[in-house]
Write an enzyme that holds these catalytic residues in place. Structure first.
Site, PDB file in Angstrom:
ATOM      1  N   PRO A   1      41.050  38.898  46.271  1.00 53.58           N
ATOM      2  CA  PRO A   1      41.066  38.457  47.670  1.00 53.58           C
ATOM      3  C   PRO A   1      42.504  38.367  48.153  1.00 53.58           C
ATOM      4  O   PRO A   1      43.311  37.648  47.560  1.00 53.58           O
ATOM      5  CB  PRO A   1      40.401  37.079  47.608  1.00 53.58           C
ATOM      6  CG  PRO A   1      39.609  37.071  46.350  1.00 53.58           C
ATOM      7  CD  PRO A   1      40.351  37.945  45.405  1.00 53.58           C
ATOM      8  N   GLU A   2      42.809  39.131  49.193  1.00 51.47           N
ATOM      9  CA  GLU A   2      44.112  39.042  49.831  1.00 51.47           C
ATOM     10  C   GLU A   2      43.875  38.484  51.229  1.00 51.47           C
ATOM     11  O   GLU A   2      42.782  38.009  51.506  1.00 51.47           O
ATOM     12  CB  GLU A   2      44.774  40.437  49.861  1.00 51.47           C
ATOM     13  CG  GLU A   2      44.873  41.047  48.464  1.00 51.47           C
ATOM     14  CD  GLU A   2      45.498  42.434  48.422  1.00 51.47           C
ATOM     15  OE1 GLU A   2      46.251  42.772  49.345  1.00 51.47           O
ATOM     16  OE2 GLU A   2      45.238  43.180  47.458  1.00 51.47           O
TER      17      GLU A   2
ATOM     18  N   ARG B   1      37.020  34.760  36.423  1.00 48.58           N
ATOM     19  CA  ARG B   1      38.176  34.785  35.521  1.00 48.58           C
ATOM     20  C   ARG B   1      38.913  33.461  35.412  1.00 48.58           C
ATOM     21  O   ARG B   1      39.932  33.381  34.716  1.00 48.58           O
ATOM     22  CB  ARG B   1      39.131  35.899  35.954  1.00 48.58           C
ATOM     23  CG  ARG B   1      38.436  37.239  35.927  1.00 48.58           C
ATOM     24  CD  ARG B   1      39.260  38.343  35.359  1.00 48.58           C
ATOM     25  NE  ARG B   1      38.395  39.477  35.093  1.00 48.58           N
ATOM     26  CZ  ARG B   1      38.749  40.742  35.222  1.00 48.58           C
ATOM     27  NH1 ARG B   1      39.950  41.034  35.605  1.00 48.58           N
ATOM     28  NH2 ARG B   1      37.905  41.700  34.941  1.00 48.58           N
TER      29      ARG B   1
END
Length: 281
Positions: free
Chosen positions: A2-3, A118
């Site tokens: 996600p940017e 993660r």
DNA sequence: CATCAACCCTGAGAGC
DNA sequence: TGCTCTCAGGGTTGAT
């Protein structure tokens, strides 16, 4: 990954609601379930459980890649890092794998869940949001971020342009995808020393950064790998993950290299390095 | 100041 | 089929 555009998409979804759920703004948090302790950066789990319940969500915003919930007494700040996602779901639904934090809401049979395969994502509950957000550089889509502003900042360093753009204290919100896309659009090689970029190229870069971010937002972000949030910007990548495929500008084959330990995609023809060896003193 | 490596993690994909 | 190995990725930290 996600940017900025992906975080902005999630932020708008939470703020505006959708067919499946109402807006979160105005709701109160009834309780929290912290399933992976290291997700919580601060405070301690005990204090978190003590302070959070009963606080109302007054506002939901984005700063760089951070999501910021303004609450009654505190700010709840989240960074999704690599694999994080926020989902609103029925409070009684089975708990999916990789949920790390669940916030149960008052008055609605709903919960807000932070899912993060993660485990790189982090959550802060703090009365002093500037301690988390204070080092961030300018917002690339704000009117105050001008081409000249970018040029002035580029002049101050000799660092390679790609790692510089990824540095959140230089500019907030770019990640690997949008950096590669912006550099290609501006026809700038990722290794170019920042202070060698002249005002004209700086303006092209400024324009390219804003263009790729706005396109990303317009497409609701990019869904890649196993993380799917409904965006489709991945279908419009010019270079990212297009190694060996033709450059959309000139047809040369896109190359993948490492720049500052990051996988980097660029066109060997469109993005050429300035002749550094000709530079004197 | 600039660069680099390690670390945190998981799951996908490759190789056997 | 199933095992082991490698790798990606953002950001922080510490070393060179």
């Amino acid at each position: 990954m996600p940017e900025l555009p992906e975080v902005e998409t999630i932020c708008r979804l939470l703020r505006q609601g959708s067919n499946n759920h109402p807006t979160l703004t105005g709701m109160r948090i009834r309780s929290a379930d912290l399933l992976w302790e290291r997700t919580l950066a601060e405070p301690t789990p005990l204090e978190f459980q003590h302070r959070l319940p009963g606080q109302q969500i007054l506002d939901i915003n984005r700063r760089g890649k951070f999501l910021v919930f303004r609450l009654t007494d505190d700010h709840l700040i989240l960074h999704l890092r690599m694999s994080g996602d926020l989902v609103i779901e029925p409070q009684e639904a089975p708990i999916p794998a990789h949920h790390r934090l669940i916030l149960y809401l008052q008055g609605e049979p709903l919960r807000l869940a932070f899912n993060d395969t993660r485990k790189f994502g982090r959550v802060w509950l703090t009365a002093h949001p500037n301690q988390v957000l204070g080092r961030l550089g300018p917002e690339p889509l704000e009117p105050s971020f001008t081409a000249d502003h970018l040029y002035q900042r580029l002049q101050r360093t000799r660092r390679q342009i790609k790692p510089l753009l990824l540095d959140q204290s230089f500019l907030a919100g770019l990640g690997n995808i949008y950096t590669d896309e912006a550099l290609h659009l501006a026809k700038i090689h990722p290794l170019t020393p920042a202070n060698l970029i002249n005002p004209e190229r700086a303006e092209q870069l400024w324009s390219a950064i804003r263009h790729v971010l706005q396109e990303g937002i317009r497409r609701n972000g990019a869904s890649i790998d196993w993380v799917y949030r409904g965006g489709d910007f991945q279908n419009y990548f010019r270079v990212y993950q297009r190694t060996g495929q033709p450059c959309p500008e000139c047809g040369a084959l896109i190359e993948r290299t490492l720049v500052g330990q990051r996988g980097t995609h660029c066109c060997p023809v469109c993005q050429s390095l300035p002749a550094l060896n000709l530079r004197k003193e």
